[in-house]
Enzyme design. Structure first.
Site, short mmCIF file in Angstrom:
data_model
loop_
_atom_site.label_atom_id
_atom_site.label_comp_id
_atom_site.label_asym_id
_atom_site.label_seq_id
_atom_site.Cartn_x
_atom_site.Cartn_y
_atom_site.Cartn_z
N ALA A 81 -11.17 2.11 14.82
CA ALA A 81 -11.15 0.69 15.18
C ALA A 81 -12.41 -0.05 14.76
O ALA A 81 -12.42 -1.28 14.77
CB ALA A 81 -10.97 0.56 16.70
N TYR A 82 -13.47 0.66 14.39
CA TYR A 82 -14.72 0.00 14.01
C TYR A 82 -14.58 -0.56 12.60
O TYR A 82 -14.46 0.19 11.63
CB TYR A 82 -15.89 0.98 14.07
N ALA A 83 -14.59 -1.88 12.52
CA ALA A 83 -14.42 -2.59 11.25
C ALA A 83 -13.15 -2.14 10.53
O ALA A 83 -13.11 -2.04 9.32
CB ALA A 83 -15.63 -2.41 10.35
N ARG A 84 -12.12 -1.84 11.34
CA ARG A 84 -10.82 -1.43 10.81
C ARG A 84 -10.93 -0.27 9.81
O ARG A 84 -10.32 -0.27 8.75
CB ARG A 84 -10.09 -2.61 10.18
#
Length: 331
Positions: A61-64
Site C-alpha cells: 500500500a505504500y505509494a501503491r
C-alpha cells in the site's frame, strides 16, 4: 541534570519468543516513492545497514507498490539481501481508486506474490496482516499458515491489531499444532500515543510476541519542529499528510513536547533523541520503526545508539504524557 548515559549497545533484539532477531531500530518506508526520492532512499538504506540496522518495514500500500519497487532495486544494486530482515504486509488494496481493507485469503496471498515480485526475492522474513478486516479470522490466518508452509514467508505477524484482536488471533494459531505462530504486532506508540500500554502490550507479553512501534516521534511532532508553527518542508504542510499530523498539534500534546524539549536541554541532546530513546527502551518494545526521508534525518538516531535516558527522566516523561508505565514500575 546528568547527561544521557552512554552504554555499549546491544545491536539486536529477539522478536518475542521466536527465533527471529532484528536490529533494535527498524527503517520504515511509508514515504518511499512519494515524499522520499529513490536516491534519498539509497542513502538512507546504506547508512542504516552500515550502522548495523537490519529490519526494514514496507507494504504494497505504500505509494501503491513503489516503496517495494525501490527497495527491490536497491537489493539488486546496493545492499545484499542477506543483510536485511524484510517485513512487509498485506490486506490493504486499491479498488476504484480508493484504498480498502481486504483480508480474504485471495487478497492476502495476491498481495504477497506481488510483494515478492516487486522486491525481487523468493521470501520475506516477516509477513504481517496490515489491519483487522471483515473476512473470517480463520480464513485470514490460514493464509499466513500457507505463506510459511510454502516458504514465501519465514515468520508472520500482525499490524494495527488492538488488544482483543491480537489475543483472538494468537489464541487461534495456538489452538492446533502446526499452525504458524504469530511473532509480532506493530501499532502506533510514542509519548503522544500510549494506548498500546493498556491492552496491546499486555497481550503481546502474554503470548510472547514482539512489538514494533510505528511513528515513535509522534508523527514528527516530538522533534519540536512544530513548536512555533508548521514548517513548509514538514509533513504537516503537505496535503496528503496534514490530517496525519494535526491531531498532535493540540494543547495537551504541546505540553508533552515542551517537557521533552526541557529534558533534551538538560541532557545535552535533541528532543528527537529524547523521544526516540523513551520508546526504544520502553518495556516490551522490540524495535521502533523510523520514518526518515534522508540520510541527514537518520544521523541523530544513529548518534543515540549508545545512549540511554536516565531512569528518572524516563519516569518523569511517563508522568507528563499520561501517567506511570505499569510495566516499567514492575520491572
Amino acid at each position: 541534570m546528568a547527561p544521557a548515559t552512554k552504554t555499549a549497545p546491544q545491536r539486536t533484539r529477539q522478536v518475542g519468543f521466536s527465533g527471529l532477531t532484528v536490529s533494535r531500530f527498524g527503517l520504515g518506508t511509508m514515504t518511499w516513492g512519494r515524499d522520499t526520492r529513490a536516491e534519498d532512499a539509497r542513502g538512507v538504506l546504506r547508512g542504516f545497514v552500515d550502522a548495523g540496522g537490519s529490519l526494514i518495514d514496507t507494504a504494497p500500500a505504500y505509494a501503491r507498490g513503489d516503496a517495494e519497487r525501490i527497495l527491490g532495486r536497491l537489493l539488486r544494486a546496493d545492499v545484499a539481501r542477506s543483510d536485511l530482515v524484510i517485513a512487509t504486509k498485506a490486506g490493504f488494496v486499491f479498488r476504484d481508486g480508493a484504498r480498502t481493507v481486504d483480508t480474504s485469503r485471495h487478497a492476502l496471498l495476491d498481495d504477497l506474490r506481488g510483494s515478492l515480485e516487486r522486491l525481487g526475492t523468493d521470501h520475506v522474513d516477516l509477513w504481517q496482516v496490515h489491519a483487522w478486516g471483515h473476512a473470517p479470522l480463520e480464513e485470514t490466518l490460514a493464509a499466513l499458515d500457507f505463506a510459511v508452509a510454502s516458504g514465501m514467508a519465514r515468520y508472520v505477524g500482525l499490524s494495527n491489531f488492538v488488544g482483543w484482536q491480537t489475543a483472538a488471533s494468537a489464541t487461534w494459531q495456538r489452538a492446533v499444532p502446526g499452525r504458524a505462530p504469530l511473532v509480532s504486532n506493530q501499532v502506533e506508540y510514542s509519548l503522544l500515543a500510549r494506548r498500546a500500554e493498556v491492552e496491546v502490550l499486555p497481550a503481546l507479553q502474554h503470548f510472547g510476541m514482539g512489538f514494533f512501534p510505528w511513528s515513535p516521534l509522534g508523527r514528527g511532532v516530538l522533534t519540536g519542529k512544530y513548536r512555533t508553527g508548521v514548517p513548509r518542508d514538514s509533513r504537516g504542510a503537505t496535503r496528503h499528510f496534514q490530517w496525519y499530523v494535526e491531531p498532535y498539534l493540540e494543547p495537551r500534546s504541546r505540553a508533552v513536547v515542551e517537557a521533552v524539549a526541557r529534558a533534551a536541554d538538560g541532557l545535552g541532546i535533541t528532543p528527537l533523541q529524547v523521544a526516540y530513546l523513551w520508546v526504544r527502551d520502553a518495556p516490551g518494545v522490540t524495535a521502533p520503526l523510523l520514518g526518515v526521508r534522508t540520510a541527514a534525518q537518520l544521523a541523530p538516531y544513529l548518534e543515540a545508539e549508545e545512549m540511554t535516558l536516565p531512569d528518572e527522566i524516563a519516569r518523569a516523561l511517563d508522568d507528563v504524557s499520561g501517567g506511570p508505565n505499569e510495566a516499567r514500575d514492575a520491572s
